[in-house]
Motif scaffolding. Structure first.
Motif, mmCIF file in Angstrom:
data_model
loop_
_atom_site.group_PDB
_atom_site.id
_atom_site.type_symbol
_atom_site.label_atom_id
_atom_site.label_comp_id
_atom_site.label_asym_id
_atom_site.label_seq_id
_atom_site.Cartn_x
_atom_site.Cartn_y
_atom_site.Cartn_z
ATOM 1 N N ARG A 1 0.885 -0.879 0.000
ATOM 2 C CA ARG A 1 -0.391 0.687 0.090
ATOM 3 C C ARG A 1 0.993 0.873 0.284
ATOM 4 O O ARG A 1 0.791 2.152 -0.505
ATOM 5 C CB ARG A 1 -0.760 0.281 0.749
ATOM 6 C CG ARG A 1 -1.937 0.901 1.226
ATOM 7 C CD ARG A 1 -3.316 1.058 2.424
ATOM 8 N NE ARG A 1 -3.270 2.128 3.190
ATOM 9 C CZ ARG A 1 -4.251 2.870 2.778
ATOM 10 N NH1 ARG A 1 -4.546 2.261 1.284
ATOM 11 N NH2 ARG A 1 -4.745 4.629 3.285
ATOM 12 N N GLU A 2 1.870 1.572 0.895
ATOM 13 C CA GLU A 2 2.848 1.983 0.995
ATOM 14 C C GLU A 2 3.347 2.857 -0.479
ATOM 15 O O GLU A 2 3.979 3.731 -0.916
ATOM 16 C CB GLU A 2 4.144 1.802 2.221
ATOM 17 C CG GLU A 2 3.109 2.103 3.290
ATOM 18 C CD GLU A 2 4.465 2.250 4.634
ATOM 19 O OE1 GLU A 2 3.612 2.494 5.580
ATOM 20 O OE2 GLU A 2 5.674 2.152 3.778
ATOM 21 N N ALA A 3 3.722 1.606 -0.858
ATOM 22 C CA ALA A 3 4.039 1.422 -2.316
ATOM 23 C C ALA A 3 3.663 2.607 -3.219
ATOM 24 O O ALA A 3 3.751 3.283 -4.513
ATOM 25 C CB ALA A 3 4.643 0.280 -3.414
ATOM 26 N N ILE A 5 1.303 4.460 -2.650
ATOM 27 C CA ILE A 5 1.258 5.890 -2.496
ATOM 28 C C ILE A 5 2.074 6.877 -2.708
ATOM 29 O O ILE A 5 1.798 7.454 -3.233
ATOM 30 C CB ILE A 5 1.084 5.856 -0.951
ATOM 31 C CG1 ILE A 5 -0.517 5.282 -0.465
ATOM 32 C CG2 ILE A 5 0.607 7.284 -0.543
ATOM 33 C CD1 ILE A 5 -0.589 5.551 1.065
ATOM 34 N N TYR A 6 3.601 5.617 -2.572
ATOM 35 C CA TYR A 6 4.633 6.724 -3.402
ATOM 36 C C TYR A 6 4.392 6.851 -5.068
ATOM 37 O O TYR A 6 4.933 8.290 -5.116
ATOM 38 C CB TYR A 6 5.956 5.537 -2.355
ATOM 39 C CG TYR A 6 6.872 6.450 -3.369
ATOM 40 C CD1 TYR A 6 7.246 5.609 -4.385
ATOM 41 C CD2 TYR A 6 7.933 7.227 -2.715
ATOM 42 C CE1 TYR A 6 9.424 6.183 -5.019
ATOM 43 C CE2 TYR A 6 8.937 8.205 -3.619
ATOM 44 C CZ TYR A 6 9.157 6.864 -4.621
ATOM 45 O OH TYR A 6 10.830 7.746 -5.352
ATOM 46 N N VAL A 7 4.513 5.862 -5.422
ATOM 47 C CA VAL A 7 4.427 5.807 -6.867
ATOM 48 C C VAL A 7 2.492 6.840 -7.586
ATOM 49 O O VAL A 7 3.546 7.928 -8.473
ATOM 50 C CB VAL A 7 4.141 4.413 -7.707
ATOM 51 C CG1 VAL A 7 3.453 5.061 -9.082
ATOM 52 C CG2 VAL A 7 4.937 3.780 -7.951
ATOM 53 N N GLU A 8 1.804 6.714 -6.697
ATOM 54 C CA GLU A 8 0.862 8.443 -6.679
ATOM 55 C C GLU A 8 1.542 9.565 -6.898
ATOM 56 O O GLU A 8 1.114 10.168 -7.632
ATOM 57 C CB GLU A 8 -0.508 7.462 -5.925
ATOM 58 C CG GLU A 8 -1.069 6.261 -6.818
ATOM 59 C CD GLU A 8 -2.004 5.652 -6.016
ATOM 60 O OE1 GLU A 8 -2.076 6.518 -4.731
ATOM 61 O OE2 GLU A 8 -3.671 5.145 -6.463
ATOM 62 N N ASP A 9 2.196 10.223 -5.639
ATOM 63 C CA ASP A 9 2.836 10.774 -5.349
ATOM 64 C C ASP A 9 3.271 11.273 -6.291
ATOM 65 O O ASP A 9 3.779 12.471 -6.993
ATOM 66 C CB ASP A 9 3.266 10.887 -3.907
ATOM 67 C CG ASP A 9 2.186 11.145 -2.540
ATOM 68 O OD1 ASP A 9 1.357 11.304 -3.134
ATOM 69 O OD2 ASP A 9 2.127 10.420 -1.504
ATOM 70 N N LEU A 10 4.312 10.308 -6.685
ATOM 71 C CA LEU A 10 6.169 10.456 -7.991
ATOM 72 C C LEU A 10 4.786 10.637 -9.077
ATOM 73 O O LEU A 10 5.171 11.707 -9.805
ATOM 74 C CB LEU A 10 6.602 9.169 -7.847
ATOM 75 C CG LEU A 10 7.561 9.483 -8.798
ATOM 76 C CD1 LEU A 10 8.899 10.099 -7.937
ATOM 77 C CD2 LEU A 10 8.271 7.745 -9.100
#
Length: 119
Positions: A1-3, A5-10
């Protein structure tokens, strides 16, 4: 899940970067076409800038949006699309009410529309 979120933010950060680069490039290219008396390509390119600006999450600044509207309005005026030109120029004037250039062009198109209506 954190990954995710990280990719969406990126991806979101890259979108902003992309748009921050594309908007001035599109508006400047539209100006180049206008200077070359190539109104149709100028209208198309300014339209691409406005397509980016119309997406709310892109958060395009009103100044660059006004510039794109102004340049598309000039291109449309040059092609005799006076009603569309007026719409673009009036919208640009709402975004930048103090702009003398935009005010002058709105008045010019308004005059031409009035002349057309009299014929």
């Amino acid at each position: 899940r954190e990954a995710i979120i990280y990719v969406e933010d990126l991806v979101e950060a890259r979108r902003k970067e992309r748009n921050d680069l594309l908007m001035p490039l599109y508006t400047n290219l539209a100006q180049v076409y206008l200077k070359l008396d190539s109104a149709a390509p100028a209208e198309e390119i300014a339209g691409k800038a406005l397509a980016i600006a119309e997406v709310p999450r892109n958060s395009v600044a009103s100044g660059i949006r006004a510039k794109a509207l102004f340049r598309r309005g000039l291109a449309r005026k040059a092609q005799g699309k006076l009603e569309d030109a007026y719409d673009d120029l009036a919208a640009a004037l709402q975004l930048q009410p103090g702009s003398e250039d935009v005010s002058r062009e709105v008045a010019s198109v308004r005059t031409k529309l009035a002349e057309q209506a009299r014929k």
